[in-house]
Write a protein that holds these residues in place. Structure first.
Motif, PDB file in Angstrom:
ATOM      1  N   LEU B  60       0.833  -1.207   0.000  1.00  0.00           N
ATOM      2  CA  LEU B  60       0.000   0.000   0.000  1.00  0.00           C
ATOM      3  C   LEU B  60       0.869   1.260   0.000  1.00  0.00           C
ATOM      4  CD1 LEU B  60      -2.940   1.038   0.137  1.00  0.00           C
ATOM      5  CD2 LEU B  60      -2.737   1.015   2.630  1.00  0.00           C
ATOM      6  N   ASP B  63       1.899   1.903  -3.450  1.00  0.00           N
ATOM      7  CA  ASP B  63       0.791   2.400  -4.262  1.00  0.00           C
ATOM      8  C   ASP B  63       0.522   3.890  -3.996  1.00  0.00           C
ATOM      9  OD1 ASP B  63      -0.806   0.122  -5.803  1.00  0.00           O
ATOM     10  OD2 ASP B  63      -2.052   1.931  -5.711  1.00  0.00           O
ATOM     11  N   PHE B  64       0.624   4.284  -2.741  1.00  0.00           N
ATOM     12  CA  PHE B  64       0.476   5.710  -2.418  1.00  0.00           C
ATOM     13  C   PHE B  64       1.626   6.513  -3.015  1.00  0.00           C
ATOM     14  CE2 PHE B  64      -2.349   4.667   1.369  1.00  0.00           C
ATOM     15  CZ  PHE B  64      -3.472   5.259   0.806  1.00  0.00           C
ATOM     16  N   THR B  67       1.211   7.225  -6.568  1.00  0.00           N
ATOM     17  CA  THR B  67       0.262   8.299  -6.842  1.00  0.00           C
ATOM     18  C   THR B  67       0.726   9.600  -6.179  1.00  0.00           C
ATOM     19  OG1 THR B  67      -1.087   7.458  -5.006  1.00  0.00           O
ATOM     20  CG2 THR B  67      -1.769   6.822  -7.208  1.00  0.00           C
ATOM     21  N   THR B 228      -4.266  -2.259  -5.211  1.00  0.00           N
ATOM     22  CA  THR B 228      -4.721  -1.035  -5.880  1.00  0.00           C
ATOM     23  C   THR B 228      -6.196  -0.785  -5.594  1.00  0.00           C
ATOM     24  OG1 THR B 228      -3.055  -1.306  -7.571  1.00  0.00           O
ATOM     25  CG2 THR B 228      -4.866   0.150  -8.113  1.00  0.00           C
ATOM     26  N   ARG B 231      -6.395   0.744  -2.244  1.00  0.00           N
ATOM     27  CA  ARG B 231      -5.982   2.154  -2.266  1.00  0.00           C
ATOM     28  C   ARG B 231      -7.088   3.021  -2.860  1.00  0.00           C
ATOM     29  NH1 ARG B 231      -5.283   5.415  -6.238  1.00  0.00           N
ATOM     30  NH2 ARG B 231      -4.003   3.965  -7.408  1.00  0.00           N
ATOM     31  N   GLU B 232      -7.710   2.530  -3.932  1.00  0.00           N
ATOM     32  CA  GLU B 232      -8.785   3.297  -4.562  1.00  0.00           C
ATOM     33  C   GLU B 232      -9.998   3.432  -3.634  1.00  0.00           C
ATOM     34  OE1 GLU B 232      -7.590   2.240  -9.197  1.00  0.00           O
ATOM     35  OE2 GLU B 232      -9.263   1.168  -8.231  1.00  0.00           O
ATOM     36  N   ASP B 235      -9.143   6.019  -1.057  1.00  0.00           N
ATOM     37  CA  ASP B 235      -9.211   7.352  -1.662  1.00  0.00           C
ATOM     38  C   ASP B 235     -10.655   7.804  -1.869  1.00  0.00           C
ATOM     39  OD1 ASP B 235      -6.541   7.923  -1.659  1.00  0.00           O
ATOM     40  OD2 ASP B 235      -6.164   7.220  -3.702  1.00  0.00           O
TER      41      ASP B 235
END
Lengths: 132, 252
Positions: B60, B63-64, B67, B228, B231-232, B235
């Motif tokens: 994670l 992944d952050f 982005t 992902t 994470r989405e 968000d």
């Protein structure tokens, strides 16, 4: 619990995957009342140094059985100096021939614990070096 | 120096945290030394011991970072009631982010504090915010049923479980599922996953989150499956206002 805590990093640099000794030691240090950060096996010198910085440890124990200690240990102590943590008490252990002690101690390893050293000895030494 | 803040070195930040943890310095003093806060969110990751919280977190973080957000982690492990010492082992699973100055990871021991966090978690989070980190992640100790304190500090709570952690009744009880904004079924390739997944979905449907429907994510963290998606989900939850402390109505 606001007293100063001894924080120790137990690290396995290099490609040696034998970490029974490191685990036994990590547990003994925990049982002696210290906070122990174990890195796991196959760490680069950079990973070990960064862990020590971020975790703000007082002591670093390097365990190596592969014979690469003369190469890896000095790299780690150099990185620690470079990053401003020359003050960390760095100890070596594992399978290390006694004739390498002098070189390692010149490279910033305070003491090497050889095969047969007991966890009690190591705990006592750390306590003596780092008054809490 | 952190990517965003650039005000304080990693070494100085690490030392400030120690000082706060040992009550040698006030939080406001530490924060003013750390720098100026950016827009930040706190994400809590909770779940029973060994379900894969640290492994999930390792991916994670990446992944952050992918982005473009900086990440600071507090990983909590228990202090021994017998010796006062602690074995902090979460970092073992999080060593792939070395060399990235936008990532800071700190292991903390509970030091006698119950509830799944440490007595200084809130304070250390403030310091990390002041150092300019954007995504602050708190990994709780491996929790049982009542260690839900993370809900008081997190804008989003992720509850992680794995097959073989109990039947539907366990999920209906008060505890970690009740506070979850996102639920993760990790190790979803293990036997029994289908049944647990079905129970979790039913559990999630029963949660009332002011219009937010709590997603249940199938994950195999060790193979990076579902990361992902997680994470989405986090968000989107945060984009909808999250569940920051003021917005939750806590009665316990």
């Amino acid at each position: 619990m606001d007293k100063k805590m001894i924080r120790v990093c137990v690290a396995k640099p290099g490609l040696d995957g034998h970490d029974r000794g490191a685990k036994v030691l990590a547990r003994a240090l925990k049982d002696a009342g210290m906070e122990v950060i174990y890195t796991g096996i196959r760490q680069t010198p950079e990973q070990v140094a960064e862990t020590c910085i971020q975790e703000d440890v007082n002591c670093l124990l390097l365990s190596l059985l592969s014979g690469a200690h003369n190469h890896l240990f000095p790299k780690i102590t150099a990185l620690l100096s470079e990053k401003g943590r020359k003050d960390i008490l760095v100890l070596g252990g594992g399978v290390i021939p006694e004739e390498d002690d002098e070189f390692l101690m010149k490279s910033g390893i305070k003491r090497v614990f050889h095969t047969g050293a007991t966890t009690d000895e190591i705990v006592a030494y750390i306590r003596e070096q780092i008054p809490s | 120096m952190t990517d965003t803040g650039g005000k304080i070195s990693t070494l100085e930040l690490a030392r400030l945290i120690t000082a706060v943890e040992n009550s040698e310095i006030t939080v406001s003093e530490a924060c003013s030394r750390a720098g100026k806060a950016e827009n930040s969110f706190v994400i809590g990751i909770t779940g029973p011991p060994g379900v894969g919280k640290s492994t999930l977190l390792n991916h994670l973080i990446r992944d952050f970072r992918a982005t473009n957000r900086t990440v600071a982690v507090i990983a909590v492990d228990p202090t021994s009631i017998l010796s006062g010492g602690a074995l902090l082992g979460d970092r073992i699973r999080m060593q792939t982010n070395t060399g990235d100055r936008g990532v800071f990871i700190r292991s903390m021991a509970t030091r006698g504090h119950l509830g799944g966090l440490t007595g200084k978690t809130t304070e250390v989070l403030e310091v990390l915010k002041s150092a300019g980190f954007e995504m602050l992640i708190v990994e709780t100790v491996g929790v049982g049923q009542t260690e839900v304190e993370v809900v008081r500090v997190a804008d989003a709570v992720v509850a992680v479980t794995s097959p073989a952690h109990g039947d539907e009744i366990q999920m209906m009880k008060a505890g970690i599922f009740e506070i979850a904004d996102v639920i993760v079924l990790n190790k979803s390739d293990y036997k029994g996953a289908e049944n647990v997944m079905r129970d979790l979905i039913r559990c999630a449907e029963g949660l009332n989150r002011n219009g937010w429907s709590v997603p249940v994510i199938r994950m195999i963290a060790a193979e990076q499956q579902g990361i992902t998606e997680l994470r989405e989900s986090i968000d989107s939850f945060l984009a909808q206002g999250g569940g920051s402390i003021g917005k939750r109505s806590l009665k316990g």
